[in-house]
Design an enzyme around this catalytic site. Sequence first.
Site, PDB file in Angstrom:
ATOM      1  CG  ASP A 211      30.541  10.862   1.261  1.00 31.19           C
ATOM      2  OD1 ASP A 211      29.969  10.988   0.164  1.00 31.19           O
ATOM      3  OD2 ASP A 211      31.591  10.216   1.409  1.00 31.19           O
TER       4      ASP A 211
ATOM      5  CG  ASP B  86      28.901  10.713  -4.820  1.00 33.96           C
ATOM      6  OD1 ASP B  86      28.569  10.561  -3.626  1.00 33.96           O
ATOM      7  OD2 ASP B  86      30.072  10.920  -5.173  1.00 33.96           O
TER       8      ASP B  86
END
Length: 489
Positions: free
Chosen positions: A165, A369
């Site tokens: 992540d 992201d």
Amino acid sequence: MEMEMEGKNKRKNGLILVCLYLGLCVWCVGGGVTELETQTLTVGLHSLPGLEGKTLSWPKWEGYWLEHANEQEQEQEQELEVELDLHHIDALLSSSNETAEQRFHKRLERDAKRVEAVEALSVRKSRSGSTFSSSIISGLTQGSGEYFTRIGVGTPAKYVYMVLDTGSDVVWLQCAPCRKCYTQTDPLFDPTKSRSYSGIPCAAPLCRRLDSPACNTNKLCQYQVSYGDGSFTLGDFSTETLTFRRTRVSRVALGCGHHNEGLFVGAAGLLGLGRGTLSFPLQTGRRFNHKFSYCLVDRSASSKPSSVLFGDSALSRTARFTPLLKNPKLDTFYYVELLSISVGGAPVRGLSASLFRLDAAGNGGVIIDSGTSVTRLTRPAYTALRDTFRLGASHLKRAPEFSLFDTCFDLSGLTSVKVPTVVLHFRGADVSLPASNYLIPVDNTGTFCFAFAGTMSGLSIVGNIQQQGFRVSYDLAGSRIGFAPRGCV
């Protein structure tokens, strides 16, 4: 004669005004309009992925460490480049009778919660030398990320699925004994059975790096991480050895979670790849020269694996780089400068760099992201982009709205279609998106939707659907991000 010339001039001026209004022509002269730039979307190659052949297998290299457990402590950390097989979260949940459409709906639900979590973190914060690689696995759930890999933890190594992540920093996993844990695929990690596990003292500098450090009765550091969707993990902050295939990385600071709540179904924990000092890239910066990259494949159209790579070879020679911006209030996210977006070869009118600016207070801006699927743009920017694309795709049959997508098309019965090009113009890097990165299937009956969405937040997010097929290189030493097309080969 004068009246005739006047009439021609009026018609010419009228045509120019039409061109400017549509924002679809590069230039207009002599009554002529340049042709809209298009590319081909091959409809038949793209559909919602099924579960066929997606079962999990026990990799041979995991058995290697089980057989050579006593050799691990004596073995030096290796400099190795490896690539692992890709598994999607659907394979972890293969007993489910859900259809492909139902799984896609759940992905969009996860995505909405992810965006809420990222936006909540940004608002809360703004106010107050060697190489190895590992495959990454698309999936997971709310508040975490869409991709994860298989990593060995401890000595001897116990392999578990860990989320990768770029939107978070702290490395953590669920540990026994567990007061409250969510369901994961692998057995819980037991730190008492690892020879390399070590608690971090409360007075240690590593403990003070936490946002909210605490101390237990044994004067050992405690951590807690909360996510915007309400998920959280808390437990002992420690150091442990992580193993990527046969590459061992020792003394990684991580959270050993004994109380974990949320919807992190399937994976054991999270490998934070953010810009904070406790993230994996920052912790191991000297060893891997502060560089990593990943390449994500379109699961509906490719059998090639996705991968993540750490070290100097992570930077593609064909990448075009844009500088990283620093948010003075929040060091986790990867901020970049988006100047404009082009559709059909011309800049979208009404879409200016000011809509994407990161201000001095840490508000607004654009982040890259890996855990968000659909790119979100501030509402005015999205509206301008959407309206311009609709005009360029007016020859396509419209379909009803689908979930968060308000621009969809019925491409049933077609093998290929021409669609306007879409280019993201970052400072120093123009990223020309393949058609499949912005027109995606949402069912198996030929409905495709424009894979962007608007947000009322000032924060814009470039998601992983738009990143598919590019090797996205994070050069933290050079403070830049690069994009290399066709980077998964």
